[in-house]
Design a protein around this motif. Structure first.
Motif, PDB file in Angstrom:
ATOM      1  N   SER A  29      22.196 -17.438  32.125  1.00 46.07           N
ATOM      2  CA  SER A  29      22.057 -16.059  32.621  1.00 46.07           C
ATOM      3  C   SER A  29      22.376 -15.052  31.517  1.00 46.07           C
ATOM      4  N   SER A  30      22.028 -13.785  31.791  1.00 47.60           N
ATOM      5  CA  SER A  30      22.226 -12.720  30.793  1.00 47.60           C
ATOM      6  C   SER A  30      23.546 -12.015  31.042  1.00 47.60           C
ATOM      7  N   LYS A  31      24.111 -11.457  29.960  1.00 46.10           N
ATOM      8  CA  LYS A  31      25.361 -10.687  30.098  1.00 46.10           C
ATOM      9  C   LYS A  31      25.092  -9.210  29.784  1.00 46.10           C
ATOM     10  N   SER A  33      23.072  -7.759  27.703  1.00 44.90           N
ATOM     11  CA  SER A  33      21.659  -7.411  27.544  1.00 44.90           C
ATOM     12  C   SER A  33      20.844  -8.660  27.872  1.00 44.90           C
ATOM     13  N   LEU A  34      19.527  -8.489  27.985  1.00 44.87           N
ATOM     14  CA  LEU A  34      18.643  -9.588  28.397  1.00 44.87           C
ATOM     15  C   LEU A  34      18.879 -10.871  27.599  1.00 44.87           C
ATOM     16  N   ASN A  35      19.104 -10.701  26.271  1.00 45.04           N
ATOM     17  CA  ASN A  35      19.233 -11.885  25.418  1.00 45.04           C
ATOM     18  C   ASN A  35      20.660 -12.219  25.012  1.00 45.04           C
ATOM     19  N   ASP A  36      21.615 -11.546  25.623  1.00 46.36           N
ATOM     20  CA  ASP A  36      23.017 -11.932  25.427  1.00 46.36           C
ATOM     21  C   ASP A  36      23.311 -12.954  26.516  1.00 46.36           C
ATOM     22  N   LEU A  37      23.207 -14.225  26.134  1.00 41.69           N
ATOM     23  CA  LEU A  37      23.189 -15.283  27.151  1.00 41.69           C
ATOM     24  C   LEU A  37      24.548 -15.932  27.376  1.00 41.69           C
ATOM     25  N   ILE A  87      22.712 -18.745  21.831  1.00 44.40           N
ATOM     26  CA  ILE A  87      21.234 -18.658  21.828  1.00 44.40           C
ATOM     27  C   ILE A  87      20.660 -19.895  21.144  1.00 44.40           C
ATOM     28  N   TYR A 156      23.688  -8.053  19.634  1.00 43.59           N
ATOM     29  CA  TYR A 156      22.714  -8.199  20.723  1.00 43.59           C
ATOM     30  C   TYR A 156      22.047  -6.874  21.055  1.00 43.59           C
ATOM     31  N   THR A 157      22.805  -5.776  20.870  1.00 39.65           N
ATOM     32  CA  THR A 157      22.224  -4.459  21.148  1.00 39.65           C
ATOM     33  C   THR A 157      22.074  -3.745  19.812  1.00 39.65           C
TER      34      THR A 157
END
Ligand code: IPD
Ligand code: CA
Ligand code: CA
Length: 260
Positions: A29-31, A33-37, A87, A156-157
């Motif tokens: 799942s994301s934290k 942001s979309l790609n902060d997994l 990631i 991530y951002t």
């Protein structure tokens, strides 16, 4: 000695979980942001690490990426990244690790980073040097930034700031200086300690990303500062970790200078 044994046991426990689930199905799942997994395996690794630490030192403090902090009356704090390089892990890229640092009265005393896929166990104790699989480590001898092999990471951002990650990266790339991006800050730092990279910089890390790795670089004879050039503190976002010889040049560059 008991601290060291616990550190090793905890690192191995987390890494065993990483290995067990590498080829299996797990939830992602994301934290922030979309790609902060975050994966189910991050949580399982964290649980395995907690079990070891709490068994030996139930009164110690803990700061771990995927859980709230455990704050008690103790001089000790375990700083844990249950998977650094999530990631990579989630994409089946075996460049990821468990990273655990042990702080006493705010000072990092010991750190361990283990990549179970390469079988590389990095360890350092303040004042006793750094090792890779029990072999003493030393940083590289490169003196010239222009001849260096560097590594970095990106947040991530997107960090829209003067001298941000892209600007610094661009200056290096325009000069033809190799800059790698492995995707695990803990491994980046250990590879500086091992002399594979001459330097590492990153604009925005968390304490658990760098807690173990920065001590490993220092104990391998390297230099670690924040972006202001002050002695590194793992609660600061910016980090410059080098073999010492290229440090000033890299420090100037991340502060808006040119490649010298
Ligand atoms: C990340 C990795 C990456 C770095 C990021 C970190 P995570 O940690 O260390 O190399 O560039 O800033 O957040 O999320 O994989 O534990
Ligand atoms: Ca991390
Ligand atoms: Ca992590």
């Amino acid at each position: 000695m008991i601290h060291k044994h616990t550190l090793i046991e905890a690192t191995m426990a987390g890494a065993a979980v990483m290995k067990e689930y590498f080829d299996k199905q797990y939830t992602i799942s994301s934290k922030s942001s979309l790609n902060d997994l975050v994966t189910e395996v991050d949580h399982k690794s964290e649980e395995a690490i907690f079990n070891v630490i709490k068994k030996h030192f139930p009164s110690h403090n803990i700061l771990s990426e995927e859980s709230g902090p455990v704050i008690q009356e103790s001089h000790y704090k375990w700083i844990i990244d249950p998977i650094d390089g999530t990631i990579n892990y989630a994409n089946g890229i075996p460049i990821c690790c468990v990273s655990i640092g042990l702080e006493r009265n705010g000072v990092m005393e010991m750190g361990a980073v283990y990549n179970p896929f390469l079988g590389e166990f990095f360890f350092a104790q303040r004042g006793f040097g750094a090792t890779l699989n029990e072999k003493k480590l030393h940083v590289s001898d490169t003196t010239d930034l222009k001849k260096s092999c560097l590594v970095t990471g990106f947040p991530y951002t997107y960090l829209d700031a003067p001298n941000g990650p892209i600007q610094v990266f661009e200056k290096l790339v325009r000069k033809g200086i190799p800059v790698r991006r492995l995707g695990s800050a803990a491994i980046d730092l250990c590879w500086v300690a091992a002399g594979r990279f001459d330097g590492f910089y990153e604009h925005k890390l968390q304490a658990w990303d760098s807690a173990a790795g920065f001590l490993i670089v220092l104990e391998a004879g390297g230099k670690v500062t924040d972006f202001a050039g002050k002695e590194y503190n793992h609660y600061q976002p910016g980090i410059i970790a080098t073999n010492g010889k290229i440090h000033d040049s890299l420090y100037k560059l991340v502060n808006g200078g040119e490649v010298e």
